[in-house]
Scaffold this motif. Structure first.
Motif, short mmCIF file in Angstrom:
data_model
loop_
_atom_site.label_atom_id
_atom_site.label_comp_id
_atom_site.label_asym_id
_atom_site.label_seq_id
_atom_site.Cartn_x
_atom_site.Cartn_y
_atom_site.Cartn_z
N LEU A 1 21.69 -0.56 -20.19
CA LEU A 1 21.87 -2.02 -20.25
C LEU A 1 20.74 -2.71 -21.01
O LEU A 1 20.91 -3.82 -21.50
N GLN A 2 19.58 -2.03 -21.10
CA GLN A 2 18.46 -2.62 -21.84
C GLN A 2 18.57 -2.37 -23.34
O GLN A 2 17.88 -3.01 -24.13
N THR A 3 19.44 -1.41 -23.71
CA THR A 3 19.58 -1.05 -25.12
C THR A 3 20.67 -1.91 -25.75
O THR A 3 21.75 -2.04 -25.15
N PRO A 4 20.42 -2.54 -26.90
CA PRO A 4 21.48 -3.34 -27.51
C PRO A 4 22.65 -2.47 -27.95
O PRO A 4 22.46 -1.34 -28.40
N HIS B 1 11.14 -6.99 -14.56
CA HIS B 1 10.10 -6.27 -13.81
C HIS B 1 10.45 -4.78 -13.79
O HIS B 1 11.59 -4.42 -13.51
N PRO B 2 9.48 -3.91 -14.07
CA PRO B 2 9.79 -2.48 -14.18
C PRO B 2 10.34 -1.86 -12.89
O PRO B 2 11.11 -0.92 -12.94
N ASP B 3 9.93 -2.41 -11.71
CA ASP B 3 10.44 -1.86 -10.45
C ASP B 3 11.86 -2.31 -10.14
O ASP B 3 12.54 -1.70 -9.33
N ARG B 4 12.27 -3.42 -10.77
CA ARG B 4 13.60 -3.97 -10.49
C ARG B 4 14.33 -4.21 -11.81
O ARG B 4 14.64 -5.34 -12.19
N PRO B 5 14.62 -3.10 -12.54
CA PRO B 5 15.19 -3.25 -13.89
C PRO B 5 16.60 -3.84 -13.90
O PRO B 5 17.07 -4.25 -14.95
N LEU B 6 17.26 -3.88 -12.74
CA LEU B 6 18.62 -4.43 -12.69
C LEU B 6 18.64 -5.82 -12.06
O LEU B 6 19.72 -6.31 -11.70
N ALA B 7 17.49 -6.47 -11.94
CA ALA B 7 17.47 -7.85 -11.42
C ALA B 7 18.36 -8.72 -12.30
O ALA B 7 18.32 -8.60 -13.53
N GLY B 8 19.18 -9.54 -11.68
CA GLY B 8 20.08 -10.41 -12.44
C GLY B 8 21.40 -9.75 -12.81
O GLY B 8 22.29 -10.40 -13.34
N ARG B 9 21.56 -8.46 -12.52
CA ARG B 9 22.81 -7.74 -12.80
C ARG B 9 23.63 -7.62 -11.51
O ARG B 9 23.06 -7.54 -10.42
N SER B 10 24.94 -7.55 -11.68
CA SER B 10 25.80 -7.36 -10.52
C SER B 10 26.54 -6.03 -10.64
O SER B 10 26.89 -5.59 -11.73
N ALA B 11 26.75 -5.39 -9.50
CA ALA B 11 27.36 -4.07 -9.49
C ALA B 11 28.39 -3.95 -8.38
O ALA B 11 28.23 -4.52 -7.29
#
Ligand code: C5P
Length: 224
Positions: free
Chosen positions: A218-221, A1-11
């Motif tokens: 993180l979206q770039t390979p 989702h564009p508003d939550r681009p880090l969904a599923g990531r941990s920081a």
């Protein structure tokens, strides 16, 4: 989702100073309000990341929407960071004390005529360098900060290599910049390809811009 681009990531974010006790009533510390680190943690959480904020002593309240782990010393901060691994992103903003002493169990008394106590300093662990070391649990993106008072870009570029982190956010904290303890920051983002100068921004805007960069990265390979 564009508003939550880090969904599923941990920081993991470190913030604030550390306090290294000298005795039960005294400590050694660096100056740090924690403002920039808390703002980055909040921006990561707003982008959907599962955030652990490892904070030294600050006057700021625990931010909503994340796990906050309060620590006092550098040693405890490193242990709390290790406990938060594995994670995808680590941002080390804490102003970690470089040294500690073996604390006296009781308050050191001032004795008239006696020489003042001498503190024997021992080095603290470098949390950023430790998290940056190659390991199966190394975060995919490790970001450090460099507060400099002169030669900001060359010093910070050297620091990136010395610490082994991926990016360094460098700023000039000379007296007169108003950055230390202030609400604004003016930084350069340094990666393996060079340095990008950002305009003077509110610390919350610096945090959002950094998080946008993290999401793009993180979206770039990436090879290996
Ligand atoms: O070496 P220096 O303190 O200038 O490096 C700053 C960067 O290293 C910051 O990202 C800071 O959070 C991190 N650091 C650390 N542990 C230390 C010293 C610095 O994580 N013991």
């Amino acid at each position: 989702h564009p508003d939550r681009p880090l969904a599923g990531r941990s920081a993991l974010v470190t913030a604030g100073p550390t306090h290294e006790p000298i005795d039960p009533v005294r400590y050694i510390a660096n100056r740090s309000s924690g403002t920039q680190g808390y703002a980055i943690a909040a921006a990561l959480a707003a982008a959907g990341a599962d955030v652990t904020l490892v904070s030294g002593p600050t006057t700021l309240p625990d931010p909503a929407g994340m796990r906050t782990v309060r620590v006092e010393t550098a040693h405890d901060m490193l242990e709390a960071c290790r406990a938060a691994l594995p994670c995808d992103i680590a941002v080390c903003t804490a102003a970690v004390a470089d040294w500690h002493v073996a604390p006296a169990p009781q308050k050191i008394k001032k004795t008239a005529g006696a020489p003042p106590p001498v503190l024997q300093l021992a080095p603290n662990p470098d949390i950023l360098a430790t998290l940056s070391q190659p390991s199966p649990t190394r975060p995919g993106l490790v970001i450090g900060f460099a507060a400099e008072t002169e030669h900001v870009v060359p010093h910070a570029t050297a620091k990136r290599l010395r610490k082994g982190c991926d990016w360094i956010v460098a700023n000039d904290v000379s007296p007169g910049t108003g950055i230390m303890g202030g609400t604004e920051n003016e930084v350069c983002l340094i990666d393996a390809t060079g340095c990008e100068h950002w305009p003077r921004l509110d610390k919350t805007q610096v945090a959002r811009k950094l998080v946008a960069r993290i999401a793009t990265f993180l979206q770039t390979p990436h090879p290996n």
